[in-house]
Design a protein around this motif. Sequence first.
Motif, PDB file in Angstrom:
ATOM      1  N   HIS A  54       0.791  -1.223   0.000  1.00  0.00           N
ATOM      2  CA  HIS A  54       0.000   0.000   0.000  1.00  0.00           C
ATOM      3  C   HIS A  54       0.830   1.282   0.000  1.00  0.00           C
ATOM      4  CE1 HIS A  54      -3.585  -2.395   0.503  1.00  0.00           C
ATOM      5  NE2 HIS A  54      -2.937  -3.074   1.421  1.00  0.00           N
ATOM      6  N   GLY A  55       2.137   1.163   0.203  1.00  0.00           N
ATOM      7  CA  GLY A  55       2.998   2.332   0.267  1.00  0.00           C
ATOM      8  C   GLY A  55       2.837   3.063   1.596  1.00  0.00           C
ATOM      9  N   GLN A  56       3.745   3.965   1.858  1.00  0.00           N
ATOM     10  CA  GLN A  56       3.680   4.774   3.076  1.00  0.00           C
ATOM     11  C   GLN A  56       4.599   5.972   2.891  1.00  0.00           C
ATOM     12  OE1 GLN A  56       4.753   2.789   6.721  1.00  0.00           O
ATOM     13  NE2 GLN A  56       3.933   4.415   7.963  1.00  0.00           N
ATOM     14  N   GLY A  57       4.068   7.151   3.096  1.00  0.00           N
ATOM     15  CA  GLY A  57       4.875   8.355   2.914  1.00  0.00           C
ATOM     16  C   GLY A  57       5.416   8.412   1.493  1.00  0.00           C
ATOM     17  N   ALA A  58       6.718   8.580   1.352  1.00  0.00           N
ATOM     18  CA  ALA A  58       7.348   8.664   0.033  1.00  0.00           C
ATOM     19  C   ALA A  58       7.538   7.301  -0.621  1.00  0.00           C
ATOM     20  CB  ALA A  58       8.695   9.364   0.154  1.00  0.00           C
ATOM     21  N   MET A  59       7.320   6.228   0.130  1.00  0.00           N
ATOM     22  CA  MET A  59       7.503   4.892  -0.435  1.00  0.00           C
ATOM     23  C   MET A  59       6.302   4.522  -1.288  1.00  0.00           C
ATOM     24  SD  MET A  59       8.261   1.270   1.331  1.00  0.00           S
ATOM     25  CE  MET A  59       7.725  -0.194   0.466  1.00  0.00           C
ATOM     26  N   PRO A  60       6.568   4.096  -2.528  1.00  0.00           N
ATOM     27  CA  PRO A  60       5.458   3.700  -3.387  1.00  0.00           C
ATOM     28  C   PRO A  60       4.931   2.316  -3.022  1.00  0.00           C
ATOM     29  CG  PRO A  60       7.523   3.297  -4.512  1.00  0.00           C
ATOM     30  CD  PRO A  60       7.861   3.987  -3.198  1.00  0.00           C
ATOM     31  N   ALA A  61       3.720   2.042  -3.463  1.00  0.00           N
ATOM     32  CA  ALA A  61       3.151   0.701  -3.328  1.00  0.00           C
ATOM     33  C   ALA A  61       3.698  -0.163  -4.463  1.00  0.00           C
ATOM     34  CB  ALA A  61       1.632   0.767  -3.414  1.00  0.00           C
ATOM     35  N   PHE A  62       3.916  -1.436  -4.180  1.00  0.00           N
ATOM     36  CA  PHE A  62       4.379  -2.372  -5.200  1.00  0.00           C
ATOM     37  C   PHE A  62       3.253  -3.351  -5.510  1.00  0.00           C
ATOM     38  CE2 PHE A  62       8.239  -0.623  -3.572  1.00  0.00           C
ATOM     39  CZ  PHE A  62       9.092  -0.570  -4.659  1.00  0.00           C
ATOM     40  N   LYS A  63       2.920  -3.456  -6.791  1.00  0.00           N
ATOM     41  CA  LYS A  63       1.831  -4.309  -7.253  1.00  0.00           C
ATOM     42  C   LYS A  63       2.251  -5.776  -7.238  1.00  0.00           C
ATOM     43  CE  LYS A  63       0.941  -0.788 -10.598  1.00  0.00           C
ATOM     44  NZ  LYS A  63       1.053  -0.496 -12.002  1.00  0.00           N
ATOM     45  N   PRO A  64       1.267  -6.689  -7.206  1.00  0.00           N
ATOM     46  CA  PRO A  64       1.587  -8.119  -7.292  1.00  0.00           C
ATOM     47  C   PRO A  64       2.317  -8.498  -8.578  1.00  0.00           C
ATOM     48  CG  PRO A  64      -0.632  -7.828  -6.463  1.00  0.00           C
ATOM     49  CD  PRO A  64      -0.143  -6.466  -6.906  1.00  0.00           C
ATOM     50  N   THR A  65       2.192  -7.687  -9.615  1.00  0.00           N
ATOM     51  CA  THR A  65       2.946  -7.954 -10.845  1.00  0.00           C
ATOM     52  C   THR A  65       4.417  -7.558 -10.710  1.00  0.00           C
ATOM     53  OG1 THR A  65       2.240  -5.809 -11.714  1.00  0.00           O
ATOM     54  CG2 THR A  65       0.940  -7.740 -12.379  1.00  0.00           C
ATOM     55  N   GLU A  66       4.729  -6.744  -9.698  1.00  0.00           N
ATOM     56  CA  GLU A  66       6.115  -6.334  -9.454  1.00  0.00           C
ATOM     57  C   GLU A  66       6.797  -7.235  -8.426  1.00  0.00           C
ATOM     58  OE1 GLU A  66       6.076  -1.591  -9.963  1.00  0.00           O
ATOM     59  OE2 GLU A  66       4.647  -2.363  -8.460  1.00  0.00           O
ATOM     60  N   ILE A  67       6.079  -7.561  -7.371  1.00  0.00           N
ATOM     61  CA  ILE A  67       6.536  -8.496  -6.336  1.00  0.00           C
ATOM     62  C   ILE A  67       5.348  -9.408  -6.070  1.00  0.00           C
ATOM     63  CG2 ILE A  67       7.387  -8.783  -3.975  1.00  0.00           C
ATOM     64  CD1 ILE A  67       8.497  -5.921  -4.112  1.00  0.00           C
ATOM     65  N   SER A  68       5.479 -10.672  -6.443  1.00  0.00           N
ATOM     66  CA  SER A  68       4.355 -11.602  -6.318  1.00  0.00           C
ATOM     67  C   SER A  68       3.990 -11.812  -4.844  1.00  0.00           C
ATOM     68  CB  SER A  68       4.701 -12.946  -6.961  1.00  0.00           C
ATOM     69  OG  SER A  68       5.605 -13.669  -6.134  1.00  0.00           O
TER      70      SER A  68
END
Length: 91
Positions: A54-68
């Motif tokens: 889901h991300g937090q602050g400046a950290m982006p969320a990573f989709k299941p297609t990026e990290i299973s």
Amino acid sequence: MTALRAAQASDAAPPRAPDTIYAKTCGYCHGHNVGPVIRGRALPAEAIEMIVRHGQGAMPAFKPTEISPAELSALAKWIAASKADSKEHGQ
């Protein structure tokens, strides 16, 4: 199993190792003065999974297609159990 699902399963790449994902994805920021150091902090694996998805602050969320999902579960457990790396530094 349908023919389509069987084809998708056979085409799926094997899960990457947690240390490989960390080095190529997480370590770019965490440990290089961009984000906080996360190794060696005994962060709960469940919290790591939630923040990665889901991300937090400046950290982006990573989709299941990026990290299973399987990779994320292994990565979160690996980070939670990891020891601090003296070469890493952060905010």
